[in-house]
Write an enzyme that holds these catalytic residues in place. Structure first.
Site, mmCIF file in Angstrom:
data_model
loop_
_atom_site.group_PDB
_atom_site.id
_atom_site.type_symbol
_atom_site.label_atom_id
_atom_site.label_comp_id
_atom_site.label_asym_id
_atom_site.label_seq_id
_atom_site.Cartn_x
_atom_site.Cartn_y
_atom_site.Cartn_z
ATOM 1 N N LYS A 207 0.833 -1.219 0.000
ATOM 2 C CA LYS A 207 0.000 0.000 0.000
ATOM 3 C C LYS A 207 0.859 1.256 0.000
ATOM 4 O O LYS A 207 2.080 1.191 0.039
ATOM 5 C CB LYS A 207 -0.933 -0.026 1.197
ATOM 6 C CG LYS A 207 -1.561 -1.378 1.482
ATOM 7 C CD LYS A 207 -2.450 -1.933 0.376
ATOM 8 C CE LYS A 207 -2.962 -3.303 0.762
ATOM 9 N NZ LYS A 207 -3.914 -3.888 -0.140
HETATM 10 C C1 LIG Z 1 -4.898 -4.829 0.665
HETATM 11 C C2 LIG Z 1 -6.347 -4.650 0.572
HETATM 12 C C3 LIG Z 1 -7.204 -5.015 1.623
HETATM 13 C C4 LIG Z 1 -6.745 -5.774 2.832
HETATM 14 O O1 LIG Z 1 -5.725 -5.176 3.550
HETATM 15 P P1 LIG Z 1 -4.770 -6.105 4.456
HETATM 16 O O2 LIG Z 1 -4.024 -5.108 5.278
HETATM 17 O O3 LIG Z 1 -3.891 -6.868 3.534
HETATM 18 O O4 LIG Z 1 -5.634 -6.974 5.278
HETATM 19 C C5 LIG Z 1 -8.556 -4.737 1.499
HETATM 20 N N1 LIG Z 1 -9.048 -4.135 0.396
HETATM 21 C C6 LIG Z 1 -8.264 -3.789 -0.633
HETATM 22 C C7 LIG Z 1 -8.864 -3.097 -1.818
HETATM 23 C C8 LIG Z 1 -6.886 -4.055 -0.592
HETATM 24 O O5 LIG Z 1 -6.116 -3.714 -1.631
#
Ligand SMILES: *Cc1c(COP(=O)(O)O)cnc(C)c1O
Length: 422
Positions: A207
């Site tokens: 992210k």
């Molecule tokens: C990465 C992601 C998640 C989940 O996040 P985590 O921290 O990996 O649990 C949820 N929604 C979207 C769109 C994502 O890209």
């Protein structure tokens, strides 16, 4: 300017031989600031958030304060992942057995799984060319069971919030924003995560900013916040509220550690510069590509609604998308087909096996088995508009490290490939 040199996949000289930038963002910026913050936690030997000593000044509490300031909401809750933020948000807004929750057909699988694990039925809606929820299809998918919608700001693109909020208000739906892929994005000047009832962020390494794992939930409602707090820690009310406004219910353990919170604080400080660079790069790149008539861009790409964390463009069909991705990669610009049928990418609903099979962890069919008379069904034909778009979409990762030279190389490679193949 069109290069007539032979394509690199056909043995010609590639546009670029220098390695492409990393696909990561915040984690590439990790440095002395994060190191100092993490070491300080180790030196204090206070690695668990809810030790009675220093409760108010814990790293996680400081991270929540910073997020409230940055998103502009009254409440924030640090959790251990984006998935747990979504689960807490669903519980907070009252989603449970018997309910349907509308989600886009293009999102990370966690969005769908979160709905099912709280006992509700995920209902798939189409995305439009922005790659975010199509407001018209959202309205078309509403039934008497629909309790909420999870709006996903996918690939750094802000969803069409005006239209979505209007539909939600008309039908009395709760709105959860999944900001996992667009941390730092805005919509009409307002930070993403602050427009719906609850906003959810992820701090996983892919992210915008990262702590390895981590998540954040934001809201303006004290009641929703208290429900989320209670669910993130079964004893949450003991630590967090002077006055509990909600009845007790059982919770999980989705707490964030002090080490990750400290790391996140360092990352959050860097976010404004990072996002300024990705936005500016994307704006310039879209400008460069506007005249290339053989590719299509959504009108929202390169605008305020685009955080600039990837370049996606559309070509005529699936076969051309496959060839274009291969040819660009050979030119030195790693590119991929967004829907590659062989890749089983977990961002695309057809690859969410449990959903397609309506299967729970025990080999039965909870929660779908509850919803008697429900017409919710899943098949590859459920969202044809989404598949049609994704099959002819080509993606290139962008980040804050992309330089003018890199932008020139992307433009040259796309023009070269378009000349020969499109
Ligand atoms: C990465 C992601 C998640 C989940 O996040 P985590 O921290 O990996 O649990 C949820 N929604 C979207 C769109 C994502 O890209």
């Amino acid at each position: 300017m069109v290069s007539v040199e032979k394509l690199a996949i056909h043995g010609g000289p590639p546009v670029r031989t220098k390695p492409w930038v990393s696909k990561y963002m915040g984690s590439e910026a990790l440095g002395a600031e994060e190191k100092a913050r993490v070491l300080q936690v180790l030196e204090k030997k206070r690695i668990f958030r809810y030790l009675p000593d220093g409760l108010e000044t814990s790293e996680a509490a400081a991270l929540e304060e910073e997020y409230k300031r940055f998103v502009g909401t009254d409440y924030a809750l640090a959790v251990n992942s984006g998935t747990s933020a979504l689960i807490c948000a669903l519980i907070a807004v009252g989603v449970g057995p018997g309910h349907e929750v509308i989600i886009p057909a293009y999102t990370w699988v966690a969005t769908a799984a979160a709905v099912a694990v709280v006992g509700a039925v995920p209902v798939l809606a189409e995305v439009d060319s922005s790659l975010t929820l199509d407001p018209q299809d959202l309205e078309a998918k509403i039934t008497s069971r629909t309790k909420a919608v999870i709006v996903v700001h996918m690939r750094g693109i802000s969803a069409a919030m005006d239209e979505i909020l209007a539909v939600a208000q008309k039908h009395n739906l709760m709105v959860i924003e999944d900001v996992a892929q667009a941390n730092g994005g805005t919509y009409r000047g307002r930070p993403l995560g602050s427009l719906g009832h609850v906003g959810c962020f992820s701090l996983q390494q892919s992210k915008v900013i990262a702590a390895g794992e981590g998540g954040m939930l934001v809201t303006n409602s004290e009641e929703l916040w208290q429900r989320a707090v209670l669910y993130h820690d079964g004893a949450g009310y003991q630590f967090r509220f002077l006055e509990r406004k909600i009845p007790a219910f059982p919770g999980q353990n989705y707490r964030l550690t002090e080490l990750q919170a400290a790391l996140s604080l360092g990352q959050l400080e860097k976010m404004p510069d990072l996002v300024r660079a990705t936005r500016e790069n994307k704006r310039k790149l879209v400008e460069r590509l506007r005249n290339q008539e053989k590719i299509e861009l959504s009108p929202v790409f390169g605008t305020e609604r685009d955080l600039g964390v990837s370049l996606i463009f559309y070509v005529a069909d699936e076969e051309k998308a496959r060839l274009t991705a291969q040819a660009l990669t050979a030119e030195g610009i790693p590119a991929f087909q967004v829907w590659d049928r062989r890749a089983r990418d977990q961002h695309i609903y057809v690859n969410w096996e449990f959903l397609m099979a309506k299967r729970d962890p025990w080999g039965r069919s909870y929660p779908w088995s509850l919803a008697e008379g429900s017409s919710v069904d899943y098949s590859p034909e459920t969202c044809p508009q989404t598949l049609a778009l994704l099959s002819r979409a080509v993606q290139i990762h962008l980040n804050h490290l992309v330089t003018e030279e890199d932008l020139r190389d992307i433009e040259a490679a796309i023009n070269k490939v378009a000349f020969h193949l499109l």
